[in-house]
Design a protein around this motif. Sequence first.
Motif, PDB file in Angstrom:
ATOM      1  N   LEU A   1      -3.679 -17.018   9.403  1.00 27.80           N
ATOM      2  CA  LEU A   1      -2.887 -16.674   8.224  1.00 27.80           C
ATOM      3  C   LEU A   1      -3.648 -17.134   6.978  1.00 27.80           C
ATOM      4  O   LEU A   1      -3.190 -17.948   6.200  1.00 27.80           O
ATOM      5  N   THR A   2      -4.848 -16.594   6.837  1.00 29.41           N
ATOM      6  CA  THR A   2      -5.718 -16.960   5.725  1.00 29.41           C
ATOM      7  C   THR A   2      -5.789 -15.816   4.736  1.00 29.41           C
ATOM      8  O   THR A   2      -6.068 -14.670   5.114  1.00 29.41           O
ATOM      9  N   ASN A   3      -5.539 -16.126   3.466  1.00 28.79           N
ATOM     10  CA  ASN A   3      -5.638 -15.128   2.408  1.00 28.79           C
ATOM     11  C   ASN A   3      -7.030 -15.147   1.793  1.00 28.79           C
ATOM     12  O   ASN A   3      -7.840 -16.030   2.074  1.00 28.79           O
ATOM     13  N   GLY A   4      -7.285 -14.172   0.925  1.00 33.74           N
ATOM     14  CA  GLY A   4      -8.587 -14.093   0.266  1.00 33.74           C
ATOM     15  C   GLY A   4      -9.057 -12.671   0.201  1.00 33.74           C
ATOM     16  O   GLY A   4      -8.263 -11.736   0.097  1.00 33.74           O
ATOM     17  N   THR A   5     -10.344 -12.464   0.295  1.00 35.17           N
ATOM     18  CA  THR A   5     -10.877 -11.109   0.307  1.00 35.17           C
ATOM     19  C   THR A   5     -10.504 -10.439   1.634  1.00 35.17           C
ATOM     20  O   THR A   5     -10.270 -11.111   2.646  1.00 35.17           O
ATOM     21  N   ALA A   6     -10.475  -9.122   1.605  1.00 36.80           N
ATOM     22  CA  ALA A   6     -10.010  -8.387   2.773  1.00 36.80           C
ATOM     23  C   ALA A   6     -10.769  -8.748   4.047  1.00 36.80           C
ATOM     24  O   ALA A   6     -10.165  -9.000   5.098  1.00 36.80           O
TER      25      ALA A   6
ATOM     26  N   SER B   1     -12.531 -11.409   4.719  1.00 35.82           N
ATOM     27  CA  SER B   1     -12.535 -12.825   5.092  1.00 35.82           C
ATOM     28  C   SER B   1     -11.149 -13.326   5.463  1.00 35.82           C
ATOM     29  O   SER B   1     -10.994 -14.450   5.932  1.00 35.82           O
ATOM     30  N   SER B   2     -10.135 -12.503   5.270  1.00 34.83           N
ATOM     31  CA  SER B   2      -8.758 -12.900   5.577  1.00 34.83           C
ATOM     32  C   SER B   2      -8.495 -12.801   7.079  1.00 34.83           C
ATOM     33  O   SER B   2      -9.227 -12.133   7.808  1.00 34.83           O
ATOM     34  N   THR B   3      -7.455 -13.477   7.518  1.00 36.24           N
ATOM     35  CA  THR B   3      -7.087 -13.418   8.931  1.00 36.24           C
ATOM     36  C   THR B   3      -5.630 -12.998   9.084  1.00 36.24           C
ATOM     37  O   THR B   3      -4.786 -13.273   8.228  1.00 36.24           O
ATOM     38  N   PHE B   4      -5.352 -12.323  10.196  1.00 35.75           N
ATOM     39  CA  PHE B   4      -4.027 -11.810  10.523  1.00 35.75           C
ATOM     40  C   PHE B   4      -3.688 -12.208  11.959  1.00 35.75           C
ATOM     41  O   PHE B   4      -4.561 -12.618  12.723  1.00 35.75           O
ATOM     42  N   TYR B   5      -2.411 -12.043  12.305  1.00 39.24           N
ATOM     43  CA  TYR B   5      -1.987 -12.288  13.682  1.00 39.24           C
ATOM     44  C   TYR B   5      -1.005 -11.191  14.076  1.00 39.24           C
ATOM     45  O   TYR B   5       0.162 -11.220  13.723  1.00 39.24           O
ATOM     46  N   PHE B   6      -1.522 -10.197  14.747  1.00 40.35           N
ATOM     47  CA  PHE B   6      -0.792  -9.019  15.195  1.00 40.35           C
ATOM     48  C   PHE B   6      -0.215  -8.220  14.025  1.00 40.35           C
ATOM     49  O   PHE B   6       1.000  -8.128  13.849  1.00 40.35           O
ATOM     50  N   PRO B   7      -1.078  -7.617  13.208  1.00 38.79           N
ATOM     51  CA  PRO B   7      -0.599  -6.738  12.139  1.00 38.79           C
ATOM     52  C   PRO B   7      -0.028  -5.452  12.726  1.00 38.79           C
ATOM     53  O   PRO B   7      -0.681  -4.799  13.547  1.00 38.79           O
ATOM     54  N   CYS B   8       1.174  -5.099  12.296  1.00 40.24           N
ATOM     55  CA  CYS B   8       1.855  -3.939  12.897  1.00 40.24           C
ATOM     56  C   CYS B   8       2.104  -2.836  11.873  1.00 40.24           C
ATOM     57  O   CYS B   8       1.246  -2.020  11.619  1.00 40.24           O
ATOM     58  N   GLY B   9       3.302  -2.820  11.282  1.00 43.86           N
ATOM     59  CA  GLY B   9       3.670  -1.758  10.371  1.00 43.86           C
ATOM     60  C   GLY B   9       2.876  -1.803   9.079  1.00 43.86           C
ATOM     61  O   GLY B   9       2.575  -2.870   8.558  1.00 43.86           O
ATOM     62  N   LEU B  10       2.552  -0.618   8.554  1.00 45.92           N
ATOM     63  CA  LEU B  10       1.798  -0.484   7.310  1.00 45.92           C
ATOM     64  C   LEU B  10       2.526   0.483   6.385  1.00 45.92           C
ATOM     65  O   LEU B  10       3.114   1.466   6.838  1.00 45.92           O
ATOM     66  N   THR B  11       2.435   0.219   5.085  1.00 42.30           N
ATOM     67  CA  THR B  11       2.907   1.195   4.104  1.00 42.30           C
ATOM     68  C   THR B  11       2.221   0.945   2.773  1.00 42.30           C
ATOM     69  O   THR B  11       1.881  -0.193   2.441  1.00 42.30           O
ATOM     70  N   PHE B  12       2.010   2.019   2.019  1.00 44.70           N
ATOM     71  CA  PHE B  12       1.448   1.925   0.676  1.00 44.70           C
ATOM     72  C   PHE B  12       2.558   2.055  -0.354  1.00 44.70           C
ATOM     73  O   PHE B  12       3.527   2.794  -0.146  1.00 44.70           O
ATOM     74  N   ASP B  13       2.399   1.366  -1.497  1.00 42.87           N
ATOM     75  CA  ASP B  13       3.270   1.648  -2.627  1.00 42.87           C
ATOM     76  C   ASP B  13       2.588   2.679  -3.519  1.00 42.87           C
ATOM     77  O   ASP B  13       1.460   3.128  -3.246  1.00 42.87           O
ATOM     78  N   SER B  14       3.270   3.080  -4.588  1.00 41.66           N
ATOM     79  CA  SER B  14       2.752   4.152  -5.442  1.00 41.66           C
ATOM     80  C   SER B  14       1.504   3.750  -6.212  1.00 41.66           C
ATOM     81  O   SER B  14       0.777   4.609  -6.713  1.00 41.66           O
TER      82      SER B  14
ATOM     83  N   GLU C   1       3.456  -8.439   9.731  1.00 44.72           N
ATOM     84  CA  GLU C   1       2.724  -9.221  10.730  1.00 44.72           C
ATOM     85  C   GLU C   1       3.690  -9.776  11.770  1.00 44.72           C
ATOM     86  O   GLU C   1       4.482 -10.671  11.497  1.00 44.72           O
ATOM     87  N   LEU C   2       3.546  -9.277  12.970  1.00 43.70           N
ATOM     88  CA  LEU C   2       4.489  -9.595  14.032  1.00 43.70           C
ATOM     89  C   LEU C   2       4.516 -11.079  14.372  1.00 43.70           C
ATOM     90  O   LEU C   2       5.568 -11.707  14.423  1.00 43.70           O
ATOM     91  N   ARG C   3       3.353 -11.666  14.597  1.00 44.02           N
ATOM     92  CA  ARG C   3       3.318 -13.055  15.073  1.00 44.02           C
ATOM     93  C   ARG C   3       3.285 -14.076  13.938  1.00 44.02           C
ATOM     94  O   ARG C   3       3.666 -15.220  14.145  1.00 44.02           O
ATOM     95  N   ASN C   4       2.819 -13.688  12.773  1.00 48.42           N
ATOM     96  CA  ASN C   4       2.852 -14.615  11.635  1.00 48.42           C
ATOM     97  C   ASN C   4       4.208 -14.620  10.943  1.00 48.42           C
ATOM     98  O   ASN C   4       4.443 -15.451  10.067  1.00 48.42           O
ATOM     99  N   ASN C   5       5.066 -13.659  11.305  1.00 45.19           N
ATOM    100  CA  ASN C   5       6.396 -13.563  10.691  1.00 45.19           C
ATOM    101  C   ASN C   5       6.307 -13.474   9.172  1.00 45.19           C
ATOM    102  O   ASN C   5       7.100 -14.087   8.442  1.00 45.19           O
ATOM    103  N   THR C   6       5.338 -12.709   8.698  1.00 45.13           N
ATOM    104  CA  THR C   6       5.133 -12.569   7.267  1.00 45.13           C
ATOM    105  C   THR C   6       4.905 -11.103   6.902  1.00 45.13           C
ATOM    106  O   THR C   6       4.602 -10.266   7.749  1.00 45.13           O
ATOM    107  N   ILE C   7       5.037 -10.844   5.589  1.00 45.84           N
ATOM    108  CA  ILE C   7       4.613  -9.577   5.013  1.00 45.84           C
ATOM    109  C   ILE C   7       3.416  -9.892   4.125  1.00 45.84           C
ATOM    110  O   ILE C   7       3.506 -10.724   3.228  1.00 45.84           O
TER     111      ILE C   7
END
Length: 362
Positions: free
Chosen positions: A268-273, A275-288, A296-302
């Motif tokens: 669950l590391t933020n930063g540049t695309a 260099s960042s880390t995720f844990y089971f990224p699932c649903g995706l959507t773009f805004d306007s 993120e399924l396992r990180n329980n975050t958006i």
Amino acid sequence: MKNLHIKFGACLLIAAAGFTSCSKSKKEVTPITPKVLTVTTLAGSTTAGSLDGTGIASSFKNLSGLIFSSDGTLYVGDWANNLIRKVNVSTGAVTRYAGTVTPGFTDGPLASAVFNGTANLTFDKAGNLFIADEENNAIREITTAGTVVTIAGSGAQGANDGIGTAATFFHPEGIVADGNGNLYVADNNNTIRKININTKQVTTYAGTGIRGFKDGPVANAQFSSPYGLALDANGDLYVGDIVNNRIRKITISTGTVSTFAGTGTQGLTNGTALSSTFYFPCGLTFDSSGNLFVAELRNNTIRKIATDGTVTTYAGTGAQGSTDGPATSATFYQPIGLAVDASGNVYVADEYNNELRKISLK
């Protein structure tokens, strides 16, 4: 040297020899309360069920995909209830749109059609709704006339290309329609399939079918449990590559797969695309504005990937829970699906909480 006078509100700034002066306004300035990114529960409760109703009086069971129609109605794939639900996001009112709760595989009118694992949803430009009917290994369509038909998949597990029901899938999950009459489907065969809506021709668009990680031409690329799909304004396809803990990008014009975000390491590391880390990224959507949101399924975050490639945690602490409030202290339990409305509010299918959550500025 002449003095430079700059009027700002009731203050007169005199820029001369480094000095400034300011006279008090006769009117008091009312403090502005800053807006805070806030998470609320729009519908459902942590108690699973299939009740229609408003707000917490309604219930879901492992809700999954979310999609807005052109009139601003939110459609929900209520996965374990085998239903498509409709939500009025202004009131939180939930109603049944299609399905019977009992699992099965029957086409026909909305009220009698039967599904089995309504995973993700997408509309084409004509207003037809398409469903990745996961446990039926099929892609279903709800026409604008209100009839459910099977456009691809026989019901049997497989990876065969072909026309309509001659093709086979293995637990199709992510689905998105482009503006050219095609559907893209994330198939648990570790492939991205493509369906021509008019001809019903199914082809394997990307991935070898071998579980792994490999960028490059679509025919040679490898995925590991691809799930969420989203198209950007250029028509390029983004994939939540779950087990690889990455967001992959398919540039349609060149037929090339690349890594858009994530190192592959769980985290669950933020930063540049990259260099960042995720844990089971699932649903995706773009805004306007072109920002990409990731459930993120396992990180329980958006997470949010801004247009400059910066990754931040948009909502959630990383802990499991169902706490509403400021986004920095709110909690989720396996968020899986996302949608964004015209005002930029983000809606979350909070799968294991059986709730539809809303993230907005308040």
